[in-house]
Design a protein around this motif. Structure first.
Motif, PDB file in Angstrom:
ATOM      1  N   GLU A  93       0.836  -1.204   0.000  1.00  0.00           N
ATOM      2  CA  GLU A  93       0.000   0.000   0.000  1.00  0.00           C
ATOM      3  C   GLU A  93       0.871   1.255   0.000  1.00  0.00           C
ATOM      4  O   GLU A  93       0.572   2.235  -0.699  1.00  0.00           O
ATOM      5  CB  GLU A  93      -0.936  -0.015   1.228  1.00  0.00           C
ATOM      6  N   ALA A  94       1.951   1.231   0.762  1.00  0.00           N
ATOM      7  CA  ALA A  94       2.857   2.382   0.775  1.00  0.00           C
ATOM      8  C   ALA A  94       3.465   2.616  -0.610  1.00  0.00           C
ATOM      9  O   ALA A  94       3.531   3.748  -1.099  1.00  0.00           O
ATOM     10  CB  ALA A  94       3.957   2.168   1.813  1.00  0.00           C
ATOM     11  N   ILE A 231      -1.162   4.679   6.035  1.00  0.00           N
ATOM     12  CA  ILE A 231      -2.025   5.839   5.821  1.00  0.00           C
ATOM     13  C   ILE A 231      -1.154   7.056   5.538  1.00  0.00           C
ATOM     14  O   ILE A 231      -0.140   7.272   6.208  1.00  0.00           O
ATOM     15  CB  ILE A 231      -2.874   6.113   7.092  1.00  0.00           C
ATOM     16  N   LYS A 232      -1.550   7.824   4.536  1.00  0.00           N
ATOM     17  CA  LYS A 232      -0.712   8.946   4.097  1.00  0.00           C
ATOM     18  C   LYS A 232      -1.572  10.186   3.893  1.00  0.00           C
ATOM     19  O   LYS A 232      -2.481  10.174   3.058  1.00  0.00           O
ATOM     20  CB  LYS A 232      -0.034   8.545   2.780  1.00  0.00           C
ATOM     21  N   VAL A 244       2.233  13.885   6.633  1.00  0.00           N
ATOM     22  CA  VAL A 244       2.483  12.886   7.685  1.00  0.00           C
ATOM     23  C   VAL A 244       1.951  11.555   7.170  1.00  0.00           C
ATOM     24  O   VAL A 244       0.918  11.519   6.498  1.00  0.00           O
ATOM     25  CB  VAL A 244       1.747  13.228   9.000  1.00  0.00           C
ATOM     26  N   SER A 245       2.651  10.488   7.457  1.00  0.00           N
ATOM     27  CA  SER A 245       2.125   9.159   7.114  1.00  0.00           C
ATOM     28  C   SER A 245       2.349   8.216   8.298  1.00  0.00           C
ATOM     29  O   SER A 245       3.128   8.533   9.216  1.00  0.00           O
ATOM     30  CB  SER A 245       2.805   8.613   5.850  1.00  0.00           C
ATOM     31  N   GLY A 246       1.680   7.086   8.258  1.00  0.00           N
ATOM     32  CA  GLY A 246       1.839   6.137   9.358  1.00  0.00           C
ATOM     33  C   GLY A 246       1.591   4.712   8.913  1.00  0.00           C
ATOM     34  O   GLY A 246       0.711   4.458   8.088  1.00  0.00           O
ATOM     35  N   ALA A 247       2.376   3.794   9.430  1.00  0.00           N
ATOM     36  CA  ALA A 247       2.158   2.363   9.197  1.00  0.00           C
ATOM     37  C   ALA A 247       1.777   1.733  10.535  1.00  0.00           C
ATOM     38  O   ALA A 247       2.444   1.972  11.550  1.00  0.00           O
ATOM     39  CB  ALA A 247       3.419   1.708   8.657  1.00  0.00           C
ATOM     40  N   SER A 340      -5.015   6.424   1.379  1.00  0.00           N
ATOM     41  CA  SER A 340      -5.757   7.632   1.697  1.00  0.00           C
ATOM     42  C   SER A 340      -6.589   7.417   2.952  1.00  0.00           C
ATOM     43  O   SER A 340      -7.343   6.451   3.046  1.00  0.00           O
ATOM     44  CB  SER A 340      -6.690   8.012   0.540  1.00  0.00           C
ATOM     45  N   PRO A 341      -6.499   8.353   3.931  1.00  0.00           N
ATOM     46  CA  PRO A 341      -7.336   8.199   5.125  1.00  0.00           C
ATOM     47  C   PRO A 341      -8.807   8.415   4.807  1.00  0.00           C
ATOM     48  O   PRO A 341      -9.672   8.116   5.623  1.00  0.00           O
ATOM     49  CB  PRO A 341      -6.807   9.280   6.078  1.00  0.00           C
ATOM     50  N   PHE A 342      -9.099   8.940   3.620  1.00  0.00           N
ATOM     51  CA  PHE A 342     -10.485   9.225   3.250  1.00  0.00           C
ATOM     52  C   PHE A 342     -11.047   8.161   2.318  1.00  0.00           C
ATOM     53  O   PHE A 342     -12.199   8.225   1.929  1.00  0.00           O
ATOM     54  CB  PHE A 342     -10.570  10.587   2.553  1.00  0.00           C
TER      55      PHE A 342
END
Ligand code: SF4
Length: 352
Positions: A93-94, A231-232, A244-247, A340-342
């Protein structure tokens, strides 16, 4: 652009011998290096093309279930490798959230690990930049710095690492295989990138002439496959670096978190991971309170480096969001808008 020598070695050993000469640089896809050469930021005397070395282009599964990925494997080829995407979904996904389809088709695993900061002052020869020219100053401090670091920065440099790929790799304890003038060695992923300290020009742990030959993901990481997300958050929907992104990766047992992995991107000069934040999740049920506590621990050392105090709260929310989505389960198909967080998981496949 300055004049340079171009070599295409027939073997890894030949490449390493050629690169021992100061001023040499390895050329993969060149998606970052050639841009920097065109604007005069990178000025190698000798380019060593390693794209035609077949031993660098394999994805090899190991007997224990881990995977070894050659440094010249293209980002798209890795992301769309069915077994890889099923085993390490947050990494796929990243990869699919990065750059454009054209760039992902060209860019390589090894190059992605070593991409340079996108700090605008680093890319502007008229600006002071300690990373580009040690001791010259840092025009980002006091300049346009809303996207700069909130963790691990120093007065000498407040740049961030722009890679998406590196964020889940750090969470999965990847190992980097290197070949150099003194032979082969391995670097733990957490030791690959350097925080700026007093020497922001030292960006990674590789010595002159060392070549990344492969990346290994331990089999252990497959235990997170059912509950993994990347999430990016970015300023536009695609083809943009993360603000900001997070795994987040969870191993669930009977409704309880048995093990957790959590890493943030674009908040520091390296992916940001704190063991205590992960430990705080273990043995807990996947609740908003548990996620908020882990995010607080992860961000405990955060401080603004300029006009970017907002990134601290944003990073906290991205960590909680990534954990929340991971706890709901890895999507059966890649979301239409990877990372995408959305994004809703519409069931559509992502089209490259
Ligand atoms: Fe250079 Fe770092 Fe300052 Fe950007 S933040 S101008 S890369 S020293």
């Amino acid at each position: 652009m300055n004049r340079f020598e171009f070599l295409r070695p027939a073997s890894i050993r030949e490449a390493v011998v050629a690169a021992a000469e100061p001023g040499s640089a390895y050329l993969g896809a060149g998606t970052n290096l050639l841009d920097l050469m065109k604007i005069g930021i990178a000025r190698p005397d000798r380019l060593i093309d390693v794209t035609r070395l077949p031993e660098l282009s394999n994805i090899e599964w190991q007997d224990d279930g881990g995977v070894r990925i050659g440094a010249m494997v293209r980002n798209s080829d890795l992301a769309y490798d069915e077994r890889f995407a099923r085993t390490f979904p947050a990494v796929a996904e990243a990869l699919l959230s990065g750059a454009s389809a054209q760039l992902r088709n060209a860019a390589t695993v090894g190059g992605n690990l070593l991409q340079r900061t996108r700090c605008a002052y680093f890319q502007d020869l008229a600006s002071a930049c300690n990373r580009r020219e040690p001791g010259s100053g840092c025009d980002a401090k006091g300049g346009e710095n809303k996207s700069h670091a909130i963790l691990g920065w120093s007065d000498h440099c407040i740049a961030t690492n722009p890679s998406d790929f590196c964020v889940p790799l750090s969470a999965l304890d990847a190992v980097v295989e290197v070949e150099g003038p003194d032979g082969t060695r391995e670097i733990a992923f957490s030791d690959l990138h350097m925080l700026p300290g007093d020497t922001p020009q030292v960006e990674h742990a590789l010595a002159q002439g060392e070549l990344i030959t492969a990346l290994r993901l331990p089999a252990d990481g497959a235990a997170f496959a059912a509950n993994s997300r990347y999430i990016k958050l970015r300023e536009r929907t695609s083809y943009a670096f993360a603000v900001v992104s997070g795994a987040a990766m969870l191993e669930m047992k009977d409704g309880v978190i048995a093990r957790a992995r959590l890493s943030l991107g674009s908040v520091a000069a390296k992916p940001w991971r704190v063991a205590e934040a992960e430990a705080a999740l273990e043995g807990e049920e996947p609740t908003p309170q548990a996620f908020a506590k882990a995010a607080d621990i992860l961000l405990a050392g955060a401080r603004p480096s300029g006009d970017n105090a907002y990134k601290i709260e944003l990073a906290r929310r991205i960590a909680v969001r990534a954990l929340t989505l991971a706890s709901r389960g890895t999507p059966q198909v890649m979301p239409a808008l990877p990372a995408s967080p959305f994004s809703t998981n519409s069931g559509e496949s992502h089209v490259a």
